[in-house]
Structures are given as structure tokens and as C-alpha cells.
Design an enzyme around this catalytic site. Structure first.
Site, PDB file in Angstrom:
ATOM      1  N   GLN A 246       0.859  -1.187   0.000  1.00  0.00           N
ATOM      2  CA  GLN A 246       0.000   0.000   0.000  1.00  0.00           C
ATOM      3  C   GLN A 246       0.894   1.236   0.000  1.00  0.00           C
ATOM      4  O   GLN A 246       1.806   1.345   0.825  1.00  0.00           O
ATOM      5  CB  GLN A 246      -0.930  -0.003   1.217  1.00  0.00           C
ATOM      6  N   GLU A 294      -1.603 -15.875  -1.805  1.00  0.00           N
ATOM      7  CA  GLU A 294      -1.122 -14.820  -2.697  1.00  0.00           C
ATOM      8  C   GLU A 294      -0.413 -15.476  -3.876  1.00  0.00           C
ATOM      9  O   GLU A 294       0.246 -16.512  -3.714  1.00  0.00           O
ATOM     10  CB  GLU A 294      -0.173 -13.890  -1.938  1.00  0.00           C
ATOM     11  N   CYS A 368      -9.340  -1.490  -5.305  1.00  0.00           N
ATOM     12  CA  CYS A 368      -8.913  -0.187  -5.817  1.00  0.00           C
ATOM     13  C   CYS A 368      -9.639   0.151  -7.107  1.00  0.00           C
ATOM     14  O   CYS A 368      -9.291   1.126  -7.770  1.00  0.00           O
ATOM     15  CB  CYS A 368      -7.399  -0.176  -6.039  1.00  0.00           C
TER      16      CYS A 368
END
Length: 410
Positions: A246, A294, A368
Site C-alpha cells: 500500500q 497470494e 482499488c
């Protein structure tokens, strides 16, 4: 002179003029209700002057605004600006037939961005570093930026020297600078690995001369003089060179607070999907055991190493897995009490399909990209989930981008 009146703002922050033939004309750096003088260039108008300004117009905080392509909305007063970010989310969800209550926009302060990617090019024999003009490869050299931490601007001499040393004759470099606990971490993209290796000794000397903590090229560390860890909820995490994180520590804290508060205290096992380096997993480990999945190997390794060093928290189990191709399926989801997912801009359509079939009582969706988020939420709502809250988070100041945290319950 061509006079036009701006009807509204588009989703990219440009003023929109609805023309008699039904077509839309976009005029950057304008506001609704303004009468403006423009040069017409196809579907875009180049602003020549504001004849009747909006009451919402303010003086931009940066002298490069309007030339540098990094910011598009510095001319907009704080209250309507916050509402614009909120409206991006409202409109995206409405496009999918969703109309939940949308919270007020949480906005990070100026000078809070700890990472930025600069462009480096050679102008003849002269190295130049800055940001690109909007919609152009032309470079704007800068000496101020109200978005980034001051330490990133202090890196410009190092980046200029680096560009002069390794920039190709044609094309340019992407120079990603991150402020870490140990200082500046610089990662270079746009140079072949063999060229970086050939210049290794000169790059090491440059890193020493400018006191860089780490210098990497092509995804490989050339030299690491100090630790480049960042803190996530008090845990030291060392990202791989140029690896995702981030960009604002303040936005990360806001999103972490929202996600953590949404997970019930009774949850014993939480799946953190698209977990990155542990933005949420490390925080949630205070409450429950975490399965962190991930697809990027460097992020998995960074989180695994950080988890091994933490104390006073529940176990974090990491897994490298491409969730777009191999999502967690219904049987696997039976083992978790809550799911958090924070995918790339493309969203999590495949994973959302499996979540919609599951019985997981709590899902927190972080995104996002309001467009792909709304698609994923539609899938979940159609599967029986109820949207409890939606919170816009303005991590990318004065741009048309917005983060969103959505809590769903079954």
C-alpha cells in the site's frame, strides 16, 4: 473562442459537456457549472481559460498542477472533492443495480505517500527525472510534490545520477522509490539484467554515495546496505524489490482498522485472499488463525518471514496460489469463519463465484477499482449476501482513483 458550460464530472475527474448530438466532450481541469473557453480537439477540449469559475474552485497546491499528469483534481475544494470520490463508488454500484448506504470518504493527508514511481530519460546527454504529462510520454521535471513524503523528493539527485548511468538511448526507466525503516529503497525497471550486472560496481558506488538502503534492477537486489523493512501493525516486513505494498501507511491503517473491526471476535480461522505482504493478515492474526494466499512469490516469502518473527499473535499459514485460475472452492471455504479479499484491479470474479456458493458468514471485499468491485459484489449479493457497509478510502490524493472497503454478511 469556444465557450462551453460544464455539465458534470466524469469518472476520471474531467469536466463533461453534453453536446447537441448526444456526444460527450471532456475538458480536463474544469468543474460543474463553469463557463470555459476551450480549444476543441476531437472528443477532448483543451482548457484555455475559465470564464465563470465554480464556487468549488480553489487554487491548486502545487505549481506543477496542470502540466504534471499525477494529479487531476487539485483545483477542487475539499468537501466536493470528497463527495466526488464517494460518487465514484455510488455510481459503480448503481450500474450493477446495487444501492447500499455508502459511508463518507476517509482521506489521507498530503505528503503521506511513501512510494512513488518516477520516470527517467536521457535528453541528449542530459538525464531527466520526473513524472509524465497527462496522456503523454513527455516528461515534467519537478521540484515539489504535495502527495509524496519529502524523503522521496530528496532522492531526485540519486535518481538523476542513476538515469545518467544506466538509461537506454531510446525509451526510459521506471524508478520506484520506497521510504522504509532503513531509508530509501530504489528499484529500477527498464534495464536488462545483463546491463545491470555489467554496471554492478558503479551501481554499488552510486548507492553508497547517495546513501540508498537498497538498490535493485530487474527485480534483483544489486546492493542492500541496510534493512528495507516496513512496519505493518508493529511487525517488520521486508518487501521484495519493487514488490507491491500500500503506497500510503495512513491509508493502510484506515483499511486495516475497517477490515479488523468487521471480523467477529468469535472467528477462529480467517482466509486472507490476495494477501500481498500481509496488510490485513498481520493485523487479523491478533484475533484468529490466518490462511494467507497470494500469487506473487516474493510477497508470499516476505509475509512468511515476517510471520515467523512475530510474537503474541495467532499462526499465519501462507500459500502461493493463483486465485484467478485456482480459487478457493466451496469445500475449502467450509474451513474458514471469515474471508478477506483484496485483488488486483481486474477483481476476483472467479473467487466471488465460489464465495457466493459458500456458507462463510462474513466477507470483507477491498478494492482499488469500483467497477470490478461492483461486479464481484453483484455476484455475492445474488448468492445471498447482504452488504452491511461500504467505505471509500482516498489513498491516491487528487486523482480519480479510490479504494473501497465493503463488509458483507450472510
Amino acid at each position: 473562442m469556444t465557450e462551453l458550460v460544464i455539465d458534470r464530472l466524469g469518472h476520471r475527474g474531467d469536466g463533461v459537456v453534453l453536446q447537441p448530438d448526444g456526444q460527450q466532450l471532456f475538458v480536463p481541469y474544469t468543474l460543474p457549472g463553469e463557463t470555459v473557453d476551450v480549444d476543441l480537439q476531437g472528443g477532448t477540449g483543451r482548457l484555455k481559460g475559465v470564464l465563470t469559475p465554480s464556487a468549488d474552485r480553489i487554487e491548486p497546491v502545487c505549481r506543477h498542477f496542470g502540466t504534471c499528469g499525477g494529479c487531476t483534481l487539485q483545483h477542487m475544494a475539499p468537501a466536493p472533492y470528497a463527495d466526488f470520490k464517494r460518487r465514484l463508488v455510488v455510481d459503480a454500484l448503481a450500474d450493477r443495480g446495487l444501492a447500499p448506504e455508502i459511508g463518507e470518504t476517509r482521506i489521507v493527508p498530503p505528503h503521506s505517500r511513501r512510494r512513488a514511481t518516477f520516470a527517467g530519460i536521457m535528453a541528449g546527454r542530459h538525464p531527466l527525472v520526473g513524472f509524465n504529462e497527462r496522456g503523454s510520454h513527455r516528461l515534467v521535471t519537478i521540484d515539489e510534490c504535495p502527495v509524496v513524503r519529502p524523503q522521496l523528493l530528496a532522492a531526485l539527485p540519486a535518481l538523476t545520477a542513476l538515469t545518467g548511468l544506466i538509461a537506454p538511448r531510446k525509451g526510459g526507466l521506471d524508478l520506484t522509490v520506497t521510504l522504509t525503516n532503513g531509508g530509501l529503497d530504489v528499484s529500477v525497471a527498464g534495464i536488462a539484467a545483463r546491463d545491470a550486472d555489467r554496471l554492478r560496481m558503479q551501481l554499488i558506488e552510486l548507492a553508497t554515495r547517495f546513501d540508498l538502503a537498497r538498490l535493485s534492477a530487474g527485480g534483483e537486489a544489486i546492493v542492500e546496505r541496510r534493512s528495507v523493512a516496513i512496519n505493518i501493525d508493529g511487525v517488520a516486513v521486508t518487501p521484495s524489490p519493487g514488490g507491491f505494498l500500500q503506497v500510503s501507511e495512513e491509508a493502510e491503517a484506515i483499511m486495516g482498522e475497517l477490515v479488523t473491526a468487521a471480523i467477529p471476535d468469535k472467528a477462529k480461522r480467517v482466509a486472507d485472499l490476495f494477501s500481498g505482504v500481509g496488510t490485513f493478515a498481520l493485523r487479523l492474526a491478533r484475533k484468529a488463525e490466518i490462511l494467507a494466499i497470494e500469487g506473487e512469490g516474493g510477497a508470499v516469502a516476505a509475509l512468511d518471514q515476517a510471520a515467523r518473527g512475530m510474537t503474541g499473535r495467532h499462526r499465519i499459514t501462507t500459500e502461493k496460489r493463483d486465485l484467478a485460475r485456482r480459487p478457493l472452492i466451496e469445500k475449502e471455504l467450509e474451513k474458514v469463519d471469515a474471508v478477506v479479499f483484496d485483488p488486483p484491479r481486474a477483481g476476483a470474479a472467479e473467487q466471488s463465484q465460489w464465495l457466493a456458493r459458500s456458507k462463510v458468514p462474513t466477507i470483507v471485499a477491498v478494492s482499488c477499482n469500483p467497477a470490478t468491485l461492483s461486479r464481484d459484489l453483484r455476484i455475492l449479493v445474488d448468492g445471498g449476501y447482504r452488504i452491511e457497509s461500504v467505505t471509500p478510502v482516498d489513498q491516491f490524493l487528487w486523482s480519480s482513483h479510490v479504494e473501497v472497503v465493503t463488509v458483507l454478511r450472510r
